[in-house]
Design an enzyme around this catalytic site. Structure first.
Site, short mmCIF file in Angstrom:
data_model
loop_
_atom_site.label_atom_id
_atom_site.label_comp_id
_atom_site.label_asym_id
_atom_site.label_seq_id
_atom_site.Cartn_x
_atom_site.Cartn_y
_atom_site.Cartn_z
N VAL A 191 -57.29 -23.04 11.52
CA VAL A 191 -56.46 -24.47 11.60
C VAL A 191 -56.61 -25.48 11.03
O VAL A 191 -56.61 -26.21 10.69
CB VAL A 191 -55.39 -23.56 12.08
CG1 VAL A 191 -54.09 -23.73 11.71
CG2 VAL A 191 -55.09 -22.15 12.57
N ALA A 327 -48.45 -24.18 20.66
CA ALA A 327 -47.02 -25.26 21.35
C ALA A 327 -45.95 -24.23 21.77
O ALA A 327 -45.75 -24.18 22.72
CB ALA A 327 -47.69 -26.08 20.68
N HIS A 451 -27.50 -22.43 -3.48
CA HIS A 451 -28.47 -23.15 -5.01
C HIS A 451 -28.02 -24.42 -5.33
O HIS A 451 -27.49 -25.46 -4.81
CB HIS A 451 -28.07 -22.20 -5.99
CG HIS A 451 -28.83 -22.54 -7.42
ND1 HIS A 451 -30.36 -22.24 -7.75
CD2 HIS A 451 -27.59 -23.04 -8.46
CE1 HIS A 451 -30.30 -22.84 -8.97
NE2 HIS A 451 -28.98 -22.88 -9.41
#
Ligand code: FAD
Ligand code: NAD
Length: 474
Positions: A191, A327, A451
């Protein structure tokens, strides 16, 4: 000031400071001991996450994304800017300002909740006493009925590539480069490697990532990892898989690396080296010898499912204990422990913890992957939908990636959702809620989604589980 408290928390990262605030909200008298000093030498509450982790990395990711879009993507919108430049001192100073705002914010929250902060290194002594040693060596001892250990984690150092804070750096160093390195090597395509590699690549660095494992992002869903690998390659991130670093030597002209891959020994010279090969629980000097608190083989504090250490009144949470180093996982454990201490029911559901990688495109997932379900012998069905067929993503010119929903083959219960694409760090929240309420793909499919929004991709992927997506062939 009295030195007796109901609760003492050691560590003010997102696990510890949240536990302290929640315990105070529940009417307990709370102290929080933390040793982290900011750039000004003063106490900076918030731990790794606020000081050198989540928040500063996202600040730099956002600035670098704006720059990259301006220099690479805005022309598609008919927008051009000549001589676009980035001023690195301003770029870093903006990040520092955000960090200060949030670490100062924790101090304010402590004040508002009457949590007493102590600035120094805390050590648990027998009998739930905590010795606090300030930077000048001054010691004081405080005590409480309950102590919560939340000492977090630190970067793993490689013996042949020691951090020097300047050329061979950890996450903190890579958030503070004074200029864009010409060539940046990163050890570890995890990461941190991908997020911080993206930051400096977007600003013009040549970024080479050396990863020991042969598979890219092995913990992510294989389809999602494949798209990510393709997109990162397109962006110019040079990711070398199955490559093992053997040597890193700092010389006048940079760091000389020797690594081995499928083609044998390779050499590389770079300006900076970021080592991001994982983090280890930080429990150095935390415990006196006779506390009875146990550490496992990875130096993590051993706890039961209620984060209790087995020693009366001693609890542990966050990166310092088992589970993902995230976290939000630590914060939820902090809340749960504070509630257990106050005689209430706490709860953390490890099965629905969301994982996010804040690259471009972003990756997000929760629950099981297909690989895991196959290994466990659980029957499942999947549905997916590409952002290329989502009106909003196309309008944004960010129509890359997909959403995949995995549901139980018989009950239709959602077992996992895996995404890569625009804004998926936010889209995953809807799926976590559905999973937390034990929802089915049918439930998601029957919910009205606005939408045109990116969230329609989740809706269509859920419809696609039963082969009834509207905007693609099934
Ligand atoms: P920490 O945040 O490490 O805090 C522990 C605190 O305790 C520190 O302040 C430390 O100084 C203090 N301490 C330790 N021992 C003592 C002692 N004996 N006495 C006094 N004080 C002590 N996670 C996410 O969920 N999302 C992200 O986007 C994300 N990005 C990240 C980016 C980077 C670059 C890094 C490095 C990490 C990132 N993480 C992210 C992980 C996240 O930072 C950690 O999971 C999280 O900070 C763990 O919280 P914690 O409270 O357990 O420990
Ligand atoms: P990581 O575990 O994500 O990745 C480390 C990578 O380094 C792995 O791919 C591993 O195979 C590789 N590696 C290990 N030893 C190596 C070696 N000797 N040579 C080459 N490759 C090697 O760890 P990280 O990126 O350092 O991040 C640490 C922790 O911080 C993670 O657990 C993560 O949960 C947390 N974090 C989270 C976020 C987020 O939530 N967005 C962001 C940053 C960090």
């Amino acid at each position: 000031m009295s030195d007796k408290f109901d609760v003492i928390v050691i560590g003010a990262g997102p696990a510890g400071y949240v536990a302290a605030i929640r315990a105070a909200q529940l009417g307990l008298k709370v102290a929080c001991v933390d040793a982290f000093a900011g750039k000004d030498g003063k106490q900076a509450l918030g731990g790794t996450c606020l000081n050198v982790g989540c928040i500063p990395s996202k600040a730099l990711l956002d600035s670098s994304r704006q720059f990259y879009n301006l220099t690479h993507n805005f022309d598609a919108h008919g927008i051009s800017a000549d001589n676009a430049k980035i001023d690195i001192p301003t770029f870093v100073a903006r990040k520092d300002k955000i960090v200060k705002q949030f670490t100062g914010g924790v101090a304010q929250l402590f004040k508002a909740n009457k949590v007493t902060p102590f600035f120094g290194k805390g050590k648990l002594l027998k009998g739930n006493q905590v010795e606090v040693t300030a930077a000048d060596g001054a010691k004081q001892t405080i005590s409480a009925a309950n102590v919560i250990l939340a000492s977090g984690s630190v970067p793993i150092e490689l013996p042949f590539a020691r951090f020097d804070g300047k050329t061979i750096v950890d996450n903190a160093g890579a958030l503070d480069f004074a200029a864009v390195p010409k060539r940046l090597a990163i050890i570890g395509a995890g990461v941190i490697g991908l997020e911080l590699g993206s930051v400096w690549k977007r600003l013009g660095a040549e970024v080479i990532i050396i990863e020991a494992l042969p598979d890219f992002l092995g913990s992510a869903d294989a389809d999602i990892a494949k798209v990510a690998q393709r997109e990162f390659k397109k962006q110019g991130l040079d990711i070398k898989l199955g490559a093992k670093l053997g040597k890193a030597e700092v010389k006048k002209d940079g760091v000389h690396l020797v690594y081995t891959d499928k083609d044998g020994e390779q050499q590389l010279v770079v300006d900076k080296l970021l080592v991001a090969v994982g983090r280890r629980a930080y429990t150095d000097g935390l415990l006196a010898d006779d506390t009875g608190v146990k550490l496992d083989e990875r130096h993590r504090i051993v706890v039961d499912e209620h984060n209790h250490t087995g020693v009366d009144g001693v609890w542990a949470i966050g990166d310092a204990v088992r589970g993902p180093m995230l976290a939000h996982k630590g914060s939820e454990e902090g809340i749960a422990v504070a509630e257990w201490i106050a005689g209430k029911a706490g709860h953390v559901n490890f099965d629905t913890i969301p994982y996010v990688i804040y690259t471009e495109p972003e990756l997000a997932w929760a629950g099981k992957t297909e690989q895991q379900l196959t290994e466990e012998g659980v029957p499942y069905k999947t549905g997916s939908f590409p952002f290329a067929a989502n009106g909003r993503a196309v309008a944004m010119n960010e129509a890359v990636g997909q959403v995949k929903v995995i549901a139980h083959a018989e009950t239709d219960r959602i077992l996992g959702v895996h995404m890569i694409g625009p804004g998926v760090s936010e889209l995953i929240a809807e799926c976590v809620v559905a999973m937390e309420f034990k929802g089915s793909a049918e439930d998601l499919a029957r919910i009205v989604h606005a939408h045109p929004t990116l969230s329609e991709t989740v809706h269509e992927a859920a419809l696609s589980v039963d082969k009834r997506a509207i905007h693609k062939g099934n």
